[in-house]
Design a protein around this motif. Structure first.
Motif, short mmCIF file in Angstrom:
data_model
loop_
_atom_site.label_atom_id
_atom_site.label_comp_id
_atom_site.label_asym_id
_atom_site.label_seq_id
_atom_site.Cartn_x
_atom_site.Cartn_y
_atom_site.Cartn_z
N GLY A 142 0.75 -0.99 0.51
CA GLY A 142 -0.08 -0.12 0.05
C GLY A 142 0.57 1.38 -0.41
N GLN A 143 -0.13 2.01 0.11
CA GLN A 143 0.94 3.51 0.52
C GLN A 143 -0.23 4.66 0.49
OE1 GLN A 143 0.71 5.73 -4.05
NE2 GLN A 143 -1.88 5.48 -3.50
N ALA A 144 0.94 5.39 1.25
CA ALA A 144 -0.08 6.47 3.01
C ALA A 144 0.65 8.10 2.61
CB ALA A 144 0.03 6.39 4.19
N ARG A 145 -0.32 8.96 2.90
CA ARG A 145 0.17 10.18 2.42
C ARG A 145 -0.41 10.81 3.84
NH1 ARG A 145 3.70 14.35 0.62
NH2 ARG A 145 2.42 16.29 0.10
N LEU A 146 1.19 11.30 5.18
CA LEU A 146 0.51 12.21 5.89
C LEU A 146 0.97 13.85 5.83
CD1 LEU A 146 1.71 10.66 9.19
CD2 LEU A 146 2.27 12.64 8.75
N VAL A 147 -0.20 14.66 6.18
CA VAL A 147 0.44 15.97 5.68
C VAL A 147 0.32 16.66 7.20
CG1 VAL A 147 -0.39 18.16 5.08
CG2 VAL A 147 -0.10 16.38 3.77
N GLY A 148 1.56 16.86 8.25
CA GLY A 148 1.67 17.76 9.53
C GLY A 148 1.73 19.91 8.86
N ARG A 149 1.52 20.33 10.34
CA ARG A 149 2.50 22.16 10.28
C ARG A 149 3.04 22.73 9.02
NH1 ARG A 149 2.46 23.91 16.01
NH2 ARG A 149 4.29 22.86 15.92
N GLY A 150 4.52 21.24 9.99
CA GLY A 150 5.04 21.48 8.89
C GLY A 150 5.93 20.38 7.80
N VAL A 151 5.55 19.71 7.51
CA VAL A 151 6.10 18.17 7.32
C VAL A 151 4.65 17.52 6.23
CG1 VAL A 151 5.57 17.08 8.84
CG2 VAL A 151 7.39 16.20 7.20
N GLY A 152 5.16 16.98 4.37
CA GLY A 152 4.55 16.22 4.71
C GLY A 152 4.88 15.35 3.97
#
Length: 334
Positions: A312-322
């Motif tokens: 699989g694959q995943a995408r994580l996006v925070g305040r200052g990082v992706g």
């Protein structure tokens, strides 16, 4: 030599010799069968049970695991009781079980299946977490044989001080499990400490188009679950949903002191699992990771599961990082 009747007079002698060889072979085979049956019968006696316990104690696994059994009583090929079980790692004994009861079907091994009707561990004590030796074994993470446990009971397991908090904690767990080529079922109900509760149900059978997943967890701020996870506040988590293997829709909601920590949409589309939502990791992260992600992190992931392979694959996006992740985990080949 051929007589007047035209019959080979040496023929009966050869046939008699062949018959004697056949009788001897059958006799040898019968003797081996009787010897095997006799060994099984002897093992199922107090003398045989003592011999088996000694052989188990003499075996140390490559990672340093060793199991010693004080005494075995009952039927080794059915219901038996194990007394004074000690489980060790290279540093010494870390788990003691005064009494363990097991009822199993050894004949199921013919079909590559571990079949346990019931297993219960009574008044066990975990004095510390084990520390095993690094393993060089490249075998599968999940076993290659089917597992069926009809009834599992961990009755009054004590976690020593320091494992899950600054005081001893009691754990009681009951459940059942089935792990087969095309079926996975886990049904667990646990009470941990004075107020922690855990109820988990996972039932997946693609061939029958069946899928069910539910979780109900409550972790008190001073309970073993919060201590093991490194959390300071009380937490609750709930998973619910409806549908089948081909189409299932559900949700995950995590709260801490009535504040939302995570809200996720969960899906299953014939073995392709999806997660979509947001969560706040500030309760279990500190330093640079906590500052980079912030308190409102978006997550989207899709994972296909087939024959102990997760792709699989995943995408994580925070305040200052992706972060984007893409890969495969093969539990069959490690």
């Amino acid at each position: 030599m051929v007589g007047e009747t035209g019959v080979d007079e040496a023929g009966p002698a050869r046939g008699s010799s062949t018959g004697r060889v056949g009788k001897r072979a059958l006799g040898l085979l019968a003797g081996l069968v009787l010897l095997l049956v006799g060994a099984l019968v002897v093992l199922n006696t107090p003398l045989g049970e003592r011999f088996l316990a000694n052989r188990i104690a003499a075996q140390t696994f490559p990672n340093g695991l060793n199991i010693r059994i004080g005494r075995i009583e009952g039927n080794l090929y059915g219901a038996a009781t194990l007394h004074d079980v000690h489980v060790s790692d290279p540093q010494g004994v870390f788990l003691t079980i005064p009494r363990a009861e097991v009822d199993w079907n050894p004949g199921a091994w013919v079909w590559n299946r571990l079949e346990i009707d019931s297993f219960a561990a009574r008044r066990a004590n975990l004095s510390r977490l084990p520390e095993f030796l690094p393993s060089e074994d490249e075998g599968p993470v999940l076993p290659g044989f089917d597992i069926h446990i009809e009834e599992l009971a961990i009755d009054n397991l004590t976690l020593a001080r320091g494992i899950a908090g600054d005081r001893p904690q009691r754990v009681d767990v009951s459940g059942r499990a089935e792990v087969e080529d095309r079926r996975l079922m886990l049904d667990i109900d646990g009470r941990l400490g004075r107020r922690d509760r855990l109820a988990l149900l996972l039932d997946a059978e693609p061939d029958g188009d069946d899928f069910d997943l539910s979780l109900d967890l409550a972790a008190a701020s001073d309970g073993p679950l919060a201590a093991l996870a490194g959390l300071e506040n009380a937490h609750t988590a709930k998973i619910s949903g409806d549908g089948s293997w081909s189409r299932w829709d559900g949700s995950l909601l995590v709260r801490s002191d009535n504040e939302r920590v995570a809200a996720m949409r969960l899906t299953n589309r014939a073995g392709i699992f999806g997660v979509l939502g947001k969560f706040d990791p500030s309760g279990f992260l500190t330093g640079i990771p906590a500052r980079a992600l912030g308190t409102d992190v978006a997550l989207k992931a899709d994972v296909a599961v087939d024959n102990r392979i997760f792709d699989g694959q995943a995408r994580l996006v925070g305040r200052g990082v992706g972060v984007t992740m893409d890969g495969l985990v093969d539990l069959a080949e490690n």
